[in-house]
Design a protein around this motif. Sequence first.
Motif, short mmCIF file in Angstrom:
data_model
loop_
_atom_site.label_atom_id
_atom_site.label_comp_id
_atom_site.label_asym_id
_atom_site.label_seq_id
_atom_site.Cartn_x
_atom_site.Cartn_y
_atom_site.Cartn_z
N CYS A 125 40.17 88.83 53.66
CA CYS A 125 40.57 88.08 54.71
C CYS A 125 41.65 88.52 55.44
N SER A 126 41.51 88.10 56.88
CA SER A 126 42.67 88.43 57.78
C SER A 126 43.01 87.38 58.70
N TYR A 138 45.69 86.26 51.63
CA TYR A 138 44.37 87.02 51.74
C TYR A 138 43.46 86.50 50.65
N CYS A 158 37.11 82.73 52.31
CA CYS A 158 38.65 83.13 52.28
C CYS A 158 39.14 81.53 52.11
N THR A 200 47.44 90.03 54.66
CA THR A 200 45.85 90.29 55.04
C THR A 200 45.83 91.41 54.27
N TYR A 207 41.61 93.53 53.98
CA TYR A 207 40.30 93.18 54.19
C TYR A 207 39.58 94.68 54.98
#
Length: 471
Positions: A218-219, A224, A237, A372, A374
């Motif tokens: 996830c970003s 995350y 996410c 983050t 990912y």
Amino acid sequence: TTTTTTTTTTTTTTTTTTTLWNIKQDWCNMQRMYNYYTSFYLPFVTKMPENVLDLDSLTPYITDPSGFPEGSPVCATVGRTNETQDAACKTGFRCLYKGGLYPYEATAGSGISKQTFVSPIGCTTQQCCFPLRESLGYDSEGCREFALGSGMSPNSLCKTGYCDQTTEGYTQIGRCRCPQNLAWNPFTMKCVTANPNVYYEASDKDCAAGYQAIGGGCSGGVTYQGLLSADAMRWTCLSGTPATICSSNLVHSSVSSAIGSYENPNADCAPDPFLGAEITLQDMSSADFYLYVTDQRVTCNIDSVSQLSGLCGQNIEQVTWEETTADAEKYDLKVESAVKISARCQTGRILIGGYCTFEPQPHYSVHVASYTSYPAVSSDGITAEWACVGAAETDNRRRRSRRRSAFDRRRRARRRYQTPSDLVARAACIVGSIVPPYTVTTTTTTVTTTTTTATATNSATTTATTTTTTT
């Protein structure tokens, strides 16, 4: 003087009359009594021999009513056939001696012949009850024969997960091989994908038909936290935008560690390689956590977690890790000032997973921010690298020590100083290729042709004919 000696010899003849045992009649009587006795008085004993002549003592059967346990040599004393001896063991076991001859019936032409093969499994010193599940290694024979009547499938007997029952020469007994599209690797001792391929889905979409998700991240959010969807078609996410790693021939397994409230939970992928992790916290917006990996075990440094699962590669040959580090200490933990780094695979290798961590591990009183983690797809839309955004709070104990005198500060620094933590991005890489799904575009062109014909018959009458053709 005359002496006379008289010798008398007596001969005794003994006649022995032998009456032949009426085996058929007596066996029927014994079998009836045996069947009645076992069904009426011993209904809980499920592994009694069917034939009364195969029984020497009731004691071992009453002691182990569901069958003799693993390693028991008593099975070898039951009856005179392998079928009777095997049936005396617990379900899923066989009475075997490693290196001994095991009989089976082979189909030869229109008839059936008795054959034997050398058992690759069993006890090494004597015949005993031996467990069958995943007991046969690659190229070992007997998976089909041993599975008959055991309550198990032939595939479950093989460590490779596949029993070849079609290869000529081994049709009767079966041989453990690798499933289709997998090849045996003698170094890792497992079946691996011969030509692994992946592609990266940067948007919030499912993997294409024929592909499944093996990881992601996830970003763009405040944390995350994320996990694979239930159908393993995309990454989901709790905050931010998901990115998914899709593959048509790589398979992942998920090892769950904790569901509930646990401190520092962990999940172990061994003997399979670790690729990544799924994590959700009770505080769905929290970023104050980080992962660290030892061998193939992943641990989440947090005092409370809802779920942690390790993503493991089932049919992956060998994973190499590439990493990038950067100083992550910040006085204030904000997304705007967080450190941004990424790790990429070397040429010829593809990204199949990754994770972010802090090294050395921050002190328990130091807060971190994991924003983050990912697979960041490059500008060409094909390759990807593992990206991390995060920060570690500057140790407040060192900040407080600056307010004191120089002597007092040095004395406390020797006791309290900790090496600053770096943010580390690690990318899991293997030899393979990136194969995006095929896209078929259909274009339909419509052309309309109109032809008008006018005919003047005289000055007063005009006839018009119109023809329209559409393609």
